[in-house]
Design a protein around this motif. Structure first.
Motif, short mmCIF file in Angstrom:
data_model
loop_
_atom_site.label_atom_id
_atom_site.label_comp_id
_atom_site.label_asym_id
_atom_site.label_seq_id
_atom_site.Cartn_x
_atom_site.Cartn_y
_atom_site.Cartn_z
N PHE A 1 42.13 24.73 45.61
CA PHE A 1 42.38 23.88 44.45
C PHE A 1 42.56 24.70 43.16
O PHE A 1 42.95 24.14 42.14
CB PHE A 1 41.24 22.87 44.27
CG PHE A 1 41.40 21.65 45.12
CD1 PHE A 1 41.91 20.47 44.60
CD2 PHE A 1 41.05 21.67 46.46
CE1 PHE A 1 42.08 19.35 45.39
CE2 PHE A 1 41.20 20.55 47.27
CZ PHE A 1 41.73 19.38 46.73
N VAL A 2 42.29 25.98 43.20
CA VAL A 2 42.50 26.84 42.03
C VAL A 2 43.18 28.13 42.47
O VAL A 2 42.61 29.22 42.37
CB VAL A 2 41.19 27.15 41.26
CG1 VAL A 2 40.75 25.97 40.43
CG2 VAL A 2 40.07 27.54 42.24
N PRO A 3 44.38 28.03 42.99
CA PRO A 3 45.08 29.24 43.45
C PRO A 3 45.39 30.17 42.29
O PRO A 3 45.45 29.75 41.13
CB PRO A 3 46.37 28.68 44.06
CG PRO A 3 46.59 27.38 43.36
CD PRO A 3 45.21 26.82 43.11
N ARG B 1 36.94 26.97 36.46
CA ARG B 1 37.60 27.25 37.74
C ARG B 1 36.57 27.59 38.81
O ARG B 1 36.69 27.16 39.98
CB ARG B 1 38.61 28.38 37.57
CG ARG B 1 39.86 27.97 36.81
CD ARG B 1 40.73 29.17 36.43
NE ARG B 1 41.29 29.85 37.58
CZ ARG B 1 42.44 29.52 38.16
NH1 ARG B 1 43.14 28.50 37.71
NH2 ARG B 1 42.90 30.21 39.20
N GLU B 2 35.55 28.33 38.45
CA GLU B 2 34.49 28.65 39.41
C GLU B 2 33.77 27.40 39.87
O GLU B 2 33.41 27.28 41.05
CB GLU B 2 33.51 29.65 38.77
CG GLU B 2 34.11 31.04 38.58
CD GLU B 2 33.21 31.95 37.74
OE1 GLU B 2 32.19 31.46 37.22
OE2 GLU B 2 33.56 33.14 37.61
N ALA B 3 33.56 26.46 38.96
CA ALA B 3 32.91 25.21 39.33
C ALA B 3 33.76 24.41 40.32
O ALA B 3 33.23 23.82 41.27
CB ALA B 3 32.64 24.37 38.07
N ILE B 4 35.06 24.39 40.10
CA ILE B 4 35.95 23.67 41.02
C ILE B 4 35.93 24.33 42.40
O ILE B 4 35.87 23.65 43.43
CB ILE B 4 37.37 23.63 40.45
CG1 ILE B 4 37.38 22.84 39.13
CG2 ILE B 4 38.33 22.97 41.44
CD1 ILE B 4 38.68 22.98 38.34
N VAL B 5 35.97 25.65 42.43
CA VAL B 5 35.91 26.36 43.70
C VAL B 5 34.62 26.04 44.44
O VAL B 5 34.62 25.84 45.66
CB VAL B 5 36.06 27.88 43.48
CG1 VAL B 5 35.75 28.65 44.77
CG2 VAL B 5 37.46 28.22 43.00
N ASP B 6 33.51 25.99 43.72
CA ASP B 6 32.22 25.69 44.35
C ASP B 6 32.26 24.37 45.11
O ASP B 6 31.63 24.23 46.17
CB ASP B 6 31.12 25.60 43.28
CG ASP B 6 30.74 26.96 42.71
OD1 ASP B 6 31.18 27.98 43.25
OD2 ASP B 6 29.99 26.97 41.70
N GLY C 1 43.30 22.04 35.09
CA GLY C 1 43.43 20.85 35.92
C GLY C 1 42.53 20.94 37.14
O GLY C 1 42.17 22.03 37.60
N VAL C 2 42.16 19.78 37.65
CA VAL C 2 41.31 19.73 38.85
C VAL C 2 42.12 19.21 40.05
O VAL C 2 42.40 19.96 40.99
CB VAL C 2 40.07 18.83 38.61
CG1 VAL C 2 39.20 18.79 39.87
CG2 VAL C 2 39.26 19.33 37.42
#
Length: 227
Positions: free
Chosen positions: A152-154, A141-146, A80-81
């Protein structure tokens, strides 16, 4: 020696057999039907897989508190985002662009589905092996963190367990009938399919179904030919 996937399946199945009542999957006070959610899914259009799932649904059909996942709704949740109202178009595009970058070099892979299992709000097929799914998920998940930052990705308290949902429960009856049915059919068949892409979707719920608008698709590289 049992694999981690087999060990977790047996532990979860033993735990589910102790459940007394099922739960309404659609009763989500934290997610009203009108609110959309942005998420990464693997989608399945394999006719063999759709027929395979339909056969399990047929064997569960007399349990009228179960909603079968429609053929065009088969999916495997990857990551999920955020709710759509938390993002703007530029952020969604940036997440897509970063995901394409992080997924470069990831190859398509075979996925084995089965056995059938259950949880309080439905039934599902185990999906293995976990390693290529976890690698794909880690890249997303790495893309979302970027783009959005680590909040947003705990780190998740629960182990990620790839699966494909077969039915969802829309009531809270005693669990014994479903447990007994799964016990009788859970190892009856298994099937393999191929994962070629991952999809970014604008997801919402309507009439006890998940529906979506596609936003982006990332194709995985073909596997190397055998030597």
């Amino acid at each position: 020696m049992a694999t981690i996937e087999q060990q977790v399946d047996e532990e979860d199945w033993a735990r589910f057999q102790q459940v007394e009542r099922l739960a309404d999957h659609w009763d989500r006070h934290d997610w009203p039907p009108e609110r959309h959610f942005i998420t990464w899914y693997v989608l399945f259009d394999d006719p063999r897989l759709r027929g395979f799932v339909a056969e399990f649904q047929r064997r569960l059909a007399d349990l009228d508190y179960l909603d079968p996942v429609p053929p065009d709704g088969l999916h495997m949740t990857i990551q999920g985002v955020a709710y759509a109202d938390q993002l703007d178009d530029m952020q969604i595009q940036a997440i897509t662009d970063r995901a394409r970058s992080h997924c470069q070099g990831l190859t398509s892979f075979e996925l084995h589905l089965g056995p059938l299992s259950g949880f309080r709000a439905g039934t599902f097929l185990r999906a293995t092996p976990w390693a290529p799914v976890e690698e794909l998920r880690r890249s997303l998940r790495e893309a979302i963190v970027d783009v959005l930052g680590p909040d947003f990705v705990p780190t998740e308290a629960r182990l990620f367990k790839p699966h494909v949902s077969v039915t969802y429960c829309h009531a809270s009856p005693p669990a014994d009938a479903l447990i007994d049915r799964i016990r009788r059919i859970r190892w009856s068949e298994q099937i393999s399919t191929h994962v070629h892409a991952v999809h970014l979707l604008d997801l919402y719920r309507q009439d006890r179904k998940y529906l979506w608008t596609p936003l982006a698709q990332i194709q995985l590289d073909p596997p190397d030919p055998p030597l």
